[in-house]
Motif scaffolding. Structure first.
Motif, PDB file in Angstrom:
ATOM      1  N   ALA A   1     -12.043  -4.522  -6.447  1.00 33.65           N
ATOM      2  CA  ALA A   1     -11.618  -4.962  -7.785  1.00 33.65           C
ATOM      3  C   ALA A   1     -12.182  -6.333  -8.133  1.00 33.65           C
ATOM      4  CB  ALA A   1     -10.092  -4.975  -7.867  1.00 33.65           C
TER       5      ALA A   1
ATOM      6  N   GLU B   1      -9.751  -0.251  -5.926  1.00 37.60           N
ATOM      7  CA  GLU B   1      -8.812  -1.309  -5.545  1.00 37.60           C
ATOM      8  C   GLU B   1      -9.461  -2.270  -4.552  1.00 37.60           C
ATOM      9  OE1 GLU B   1      -4.375  -1.807  -3.487  1.00 37.60           O
ATOM     10  OE2 GLU B   1      -5.164   0.190  -4.002  1.00 37.60           O
TER      11      GLU B   1
ATOM     12  N   ASP C   1      -9.640   5.769  -6.114  1.00 37.53           N
ATOM     13  CA  ASP C   1      -8.566   4.797  -6.288  1.00 37.53           C
ATOM     14  C   ASP C   1      -8.666   3.700  -5.222  1.00 37.53           C
ATOM     15  OD1 ASP C   1      -7.522   6.095  -8.458  1.00 37.53           O
ATOM     16  OD2 ASP C   1      -6.017   7.208  -7.329  1.00 37.53           O
ATOM     17  N   CYS C   2      -8.871   4.096  -3.973  1.00 34.81           N
ATOM     18  CA  CYS C   2      -8.983   3.130  -2.881  1.00 34.81           C
ATOM     19  C   CYS C   2     -10.225   2.267  -3.047  1.00 34.81           C
ATOM     20  CB  CYS C   2      -9.034   3.857  -1.534  1.00 34.81           C
ATOM     21  SG  CYS C   2      -7.512   4.737  -1.102  1.00 34.81           S
TER      22      CYS C   2
ATOM     23  N   GLU D   1     -11.902   0.618 -15.144  1.00 33.25           N
ATOM     24  CA  GLU D   1     -11.567   1.649 -14.171  1.00 33.25           C
ATOM     25  C   GLU D   1     -12.060   3.017 -14.630  1.00 33.25           C
ATOM     26  OE1 GLU D   1      -7.485   1.632 -13.077  1.00 33.25           O
ATOM     27  OE2 GLU D   1      -7.475  -0.480 -12.464  1.00 33.25           O
TER      28      GLU D   1
END
Length: 240
Positions: free
Chosen positions: A17, A14, A10-11, A35
């Motif tokens: 991105a 992000e 997730d990190c 994703e």
């Protein structure tokens, strides 16, 4: 090589991105699909000079550079290295070979510490079947790669070293935001290999560029002093 857990992924997604949104394979995909594909990736860290894959090795993975720089090259029978391409952040590597289920036609080596994402061929094919937009992006990336190689062959066959160097410097200027001052992304030895010329020939060519006040060179820092002359050289409208 390391697998990322859910929190780390997730990190990671992000943080990168923007990079992934401009990637030729992933950029046009709906964000949720992008994703999903990124979560299927394995993450690998390579030190400078590490080999990612060798020429002739089974091509069973797709790679995308996250950070660093990767050199794709082959060696001639007499041991000379021919540099085919340099890949930087956001660029895919090995997509054609992975789809063919064949062997890599060249080797990949890191020029600096690099972070690479990779997807096994089985995951890649399954995702292609389920995501038509990704399949179209992949076809577009392959078409662009083919055009780039055709352009490179034409350049090596028809253009002399000053013309190749001028075109390379203009491209580097564009990649750096269009300014007249920028840092070369490779040393002179590697630049000679990229341009398909001898290092001594490249050095003479650079000396002529500086003597004619077309560029100034300070270490790896290049300053374009006469852009129109550089453009004429790149387009074959002038000679040194």
């Amino acid at each position: 090589m390391s697998m990322m857990n859910t929190e780390n992924k997730d990190c990671f997604i992000e943080r990168h991105a923007r990079l992934f949104s401009k990637n030729s394979l992933l950029g046009n995909m709906p964000p949720p699909d992008r994703e999903t594909f990124l979560r299927l990736a394995q993450r690998a860290e390579y030190k400078r000079g590490n080999i990612i894959f060798q020429e002739g090795e089974i091509a069973d993975k797709l790679y995308v550079v996250v950070s660093g720089k990767v050199k794709i090259s082959r060696f001639t029978s007499d041991g000379r290295e021919a540099v085919l391409h340099l890949f930087g952040p956001g660029e895919p590597i090995g997509e054609a070979a992975a789809l063919q289920n064949g062997n890599f036609p060249a080797r990949a080596e890191t020029l600096e510490d690099s972070v690479i994402l990779l997807w096994p061929r089985s995951i890649l094919l399954e995702f292609i079947r389920d995501n038509p937009s990704f399949a179209m992006n992949l076809m577009g990336a392959l078409a662009m790669r083919l055009k780039n190689f055709a352009d490179k062959i034409e350049t090596l066959a028809l253009h002399d070293t000053p013309q190749r160097l001028a075109a390379y410097l203009l491209h580097q200027s564009e990649q750096s935001g269009g300014g007249d001052s920028f840092d070369l992304d490779v040393n002179k030895g590697l630049l000679a290999a990229v341009l398909g010329t001898a290092r001594e020939t490249l050095s003479r060519c650079i000396s002529r560029f500086t003597k004619e006040n077309i560029i100034a060179l300070d270490g790896r820092k290049v300053t374009i002093l006469n852009r129109p002359s550089l453009e004429d050289l790149a387009n074959g409208l002038a000679e040194l």
